[in-house]
Design an enzyme around this catalytic site. Structure first.
Site, PDB file in Angstrom:
ATOM      1  N   LYS A 115     -47.875  87.870  19.924  1.00 41.52           N
ATOM      2  CA  LYS A 115     -47.717  86.555  19.698  1.00 41.52           C
ATOM      3  C   LYS A 115     -46.096  86.085  20.110  1.00 41.52           C
ATOM      4  O   LYS A 115     -45.910  84.987  20.591  1.00 41.52           O
ATOM      5  CB  LYS A 115     -47.665  86.301  18.377  1.00 41.52           C
ATOM      6  CG  LYS A 115     -49.202  86.002  17.946  1.00 41.52           C
ATOM      7  CD  LYS A 115     -50.027  85.054  18.472  1.00 41.52           C
ATOM      8  CE  LYS A 115     -51.357  84.657  18.038  1.00 41.52           C
ATOM      9  NZ  LYS A 115     -52.103  83.675  18.791  1.00 41.52           N
ATOM     10  N   SER A 158     -47.892  82.978  14.781  1.00 43.52           N
ATOM     11  CA  SER A 158     -48.264  83.272  13.314  1.00 43.52           C
ATOM     12  C   SER A 158     -46.687  83.539  12.590  1.00 43.52           C
ATOM     13  O   SER A 158     -45.600  84.027  13.247  1.00 43.52           O
ATOM     14  CB  SER A 158     -48.984  84.538  13.425  1.00 43.52           C
ATOM     15  OG  SER A 158     -49.049  85.080  12.052  1.00 43.52           O
ATOM     16  N   SER A 159     -46.837  83.493  11.348  1.00 45.28           N
ATOM     17  CA  SER A 159     -45.572  83.738  10.500  1.00 45.28           C
ATOM     18  C   SER A 159     -45.403  85.174  10.644  1.00 45.28           C
ATOM     19  O   SER A 159     -44.259  85.531  10.381  1.00 45.28           O
ATOM     20  CB  SER A 159     -45.645  83.286   9.213  1.00 45.28           C
ATOM     21  OG  SER A 159     -46.802  83.868   8.523  1.00 45.28           O
ATOM     22  N   CYS A 160     -46.288  86.122  11.134  1.00 46.02           N
ATOM     23  CA  CYS A 160     -46.002  87.312  11.064  1.00 46.02           C
ATOM     24  C   CYS A 160     -45.075  87.769  12.275  1.00 46.02           C
ATOM     25  O   CYS A 160     -44.594  89.128  12.280  1.00 46.02           O
ATOM     26  CB  CYS A 160     -47.264  88.142  11.175  1.00 46.02           C
ATOM     27  SG  CYS A 160     -48.121  88.206  12.663  1.00 46.02           S
ATOM     28  N   ASP A 205     -49.214  96.945   0.445  1.00 47.91           N
ATOM     29  CA  ASP A 205     -49.071  95.740  -0.082  1.00 47.91           C
ATOM     30  C   ASP A 205     -48.431  94.621   1.258  1.00 47.91           C
ATOM     31  O   ASP A 205     -48.624  93.543   1.347  1.00 47.91           O
ATOM     32  CB  ASP A 205     -47.652  95.612  -0.877  1.00 47.91           C
ATOM     33  CG  ASP A 205     -47.912  95.775  -2.255  1.00 47.91           C
ATOM     34  OD1 ASP A 205     -49.090  95.335  -2.550  1.00 47.91           O
ATOM     35  OD2 ASP A 205     -47.175  96.089  -3.122  1.00 47.91           O
ATOM     36  N   TYR A 209     -50.019  92.719  16.650  1.00 45.24           N
ATOM     37  CA  TYR A 209     -50.255  91.405  16.752  1.00 45.24           C
ATOM     38  C   TYR A 209     -49.058  90.481  16.916  1.00 45.24           C
ATOM     39  O   TYR A 209     -49.078  89.473  17.691  1.00 45.24           O
ATOM     40  CB  TYR A 209     -51.080  90.834  15.475  1.00 45.24           C
ATOM     41  CG  TYR A 209     -51.425  89.559  15.396  1.00 45.24           C
ATOM     42  CD1 TYR A 209     -52.588  89.012  16.353  1.00 45.24           C
ATOM     43  CD2 TYR A 209     -50.867  88.625  14.449  1.00 45.24           C
ATOM     44  CE1 TYR A 209     -53.017  87.697  16.044  1.00 45.24           C
ATOM     45  CE2 TYR A 209     -51.115  87.431  14.519  1.00 45.24           C
ATOM     46  CZ  TYR A 209     -52.053  86.799  15.299  1.00 45.24           C
ATOM     47  OH  TYR A 209     -52.331  85.489  15.322  1.00 45.24           O
ATOM     48  N   GLY A 261     -59.163  76.409  15.669  1.00 44.02           N
ATOM     49  CA  GLY A 261     -59.686  75.456  16.955  1.00 44.02           C
ATOM     50  C   GLY A 261     -60.686  74.405  16.339  1.00 44.02           C
ATOM     51  O   GLY A 261     -60.463  73.265  16.753  1.00 44.02           O
ATOM     52  N   HIS A 280     -58.569  87.959   6.211  1.00 43.72           N
ATOM     53  CA  HIS A 280     -57.156  87.887   5.502  1.00 43.72           C
ATOM     54  C   HIS A 280     -57.644  87.689   3.991  1.00 43.72           C
ATOM     55  O   HIS A 280     -58.684  87.750   3.286  1.00 43.72           O
ATOM     56  CB  HIS A 280     -56.538  86.555   5.801  1.00 43.72           C
ATOM     57  CG  HIS A 280     -56.156  86.733   7.279  1.00 43.72           C
ATOM     58  ND1 HIS A 280     -56.795  86.105   8.369  1.00 43.72           N
ATOM     59  CD2 HIS A 280     -55.142  87.261   7.957  1.00 43.72           C
ATOM     60  CE1 HIS A 280     -56.099  86.428   9.385  1.00 43.72           C
ATOM     61  NE2 HIS A 280     -55.088  86.642   8.925  1.00 43.72           N
ATOM     62  N   GLY A 286     -63.491  78.790  16.225  1.00 48.85           N
ATOM     63  CA  GLY A 286     -62.634  79.521  15.016  1.00 48.85           C
ATOM     64  C   GLY A 286     -62.143  78.637  14.040  1.00 48.85           C
ATOM     65  O   GLY A 286     -62.435  77.264  14.325  1.00 48.85           O
TER      66      GLY A 286
END
Length: 315
Positions: free
Chosen positions: A141, A108-110, A270, A137, A17, A180, A14
């Site tokens: 995480k 992840s920042s999400c 958004d 997701y 990685g 993304h 990916g």
């Protein structure tokens, strides 16, 4: 890590990685192990356990994940939760059972609340509701992060967690629906240029702001943390700068060379209004990003065009 330490990079094919592998090789690490998803499905507990028992890695970079943009996350939430939970739990648990010295878990920042105070500090986690479009997701995480934390507390392991901002760069996913925002824009403007289209339509209002980090910078930060950080607190990985989607679209349009107009489809979602990470902890450890956004997009777009030419793609 020593230069001959046995290092496993999960998800090496990916974008993240492969960047970590590049960074490790450039720094002289020689004993790297990795498997493609066809060779090893980390969602399979038995296969993952057998791999760790056989290979006995000393250090693990857990960069394997099922990822996607707002459309993919909103369309396949069950898949995103299951696949990521299984990948994380199997890899972290097998690391624990096989005495891995240190593991770096990439989140992840999400994971942070939708309306977290900006810039987002690490201690904002679980203080309010998540963004609905990527909740599945994010929950997966958070579970991986917490499992590392609980193992550290209960068994004195040395597992650290890092939360990257939005990433882009070599080996990104340019799928028209599942990518993304930045790679999606690169593809849209590139194809519009080739077909001499007069306009490009971008989802949403263009007002949300996003932070972007070049993936090779991210990889450098991961190797740095593996060698220099220990602790049960998450570390944000980012640049500390953000840009509106409208400004991003204009920048990508300029770099690609698209001459038409940009329109925004306000009927589309958004997502989170703003998602800027507080990177003061990372900076205080002695690491800062190197690649500015415009430079990184130019490198990414050049690579995108070369890859398409090699494959013989029309677009």
């Amino acid at each position: 890590m020593k230069k001959d330490s046995k290092i496993y990079v999960a998800g090496h094919t990916g974008m993240v990685g492969s960047a970590i592998v590049r960074a490790l090789k450039e720094k002289g690490y020689t004993n790297l192990i990795y498997k493609t998803s066809k060779e090893l499905d980390l969602r399979n507990q038995k296969d993952t356990a057998n791999f760790f028992e056989k290979e006995k890695p000393e250090y693990v970079f857990l960069a394997s994940a099922k990822v996607g943009g707002i459309v993919a996350n909103n369309t396949y939430p069950a898949d995103f939760m299951y696949d990521n939970m299984m990948i994380e739990m199997n890899t972290i648990n097998s690391s624990f059972k096989n005495n891995v010295k240190k593991l770096l878990f990439l989140g992840s920042s999400c994971i942070y609340p939708r309306l977290a105070p900006q810039p987002i500090k690490e201690d904002s986690l679980l203080t309010s509701s998540l963004e609905q479009t990527n909740e599945a997701y994010a929950l997966a995480k958070i579970a991986g992060l917490k499992y590392c934390e609980y193992l550290n507390k209960q068994y004195k392991t040395n597992y650290i967690s890092a939360m990257p901002t939005n990433l882009y760069g070599l080996n990104d996913n340019y799928h028209p629906e599942n990518s993304h925002v930045l790679p999606a824009l690169i593809r849209k403007f590139h194809e519009a240029k080739l077909t001499n289209s007069k306009k490009v339509i971008v989802w949403g209002t263009g007002t949300p702001k996003r932070e972007f980090m070049f993936v090779d910078d991210l990889a450098e930060a991961c190797v740095f943390l593996m060698n220099n950080y220990e602790g049960n607190e998450t570390v944000n990985l980012g640049t500390g700068k953000d840009i509106s989607i409208k400004e991003l679209a204009m920048l990508v349009s300029k770099i690609v060379g698209f001459k038409g107009t940009i329109e925004f489809d306000t009927s589309k979602p958004d997502g989170t209004p703003r998602k800027l990470l507080d990177v003061s902890k990372l900076n205080s450890l002695g690491w800062r990003y190197k690649t500015e956004l415009e430079e990184g997009i130019k490198i990414t777009y050049d690579y995108f065009c070369k890859e398409k030419n090699l494959r013989g793609d029309k677009h």
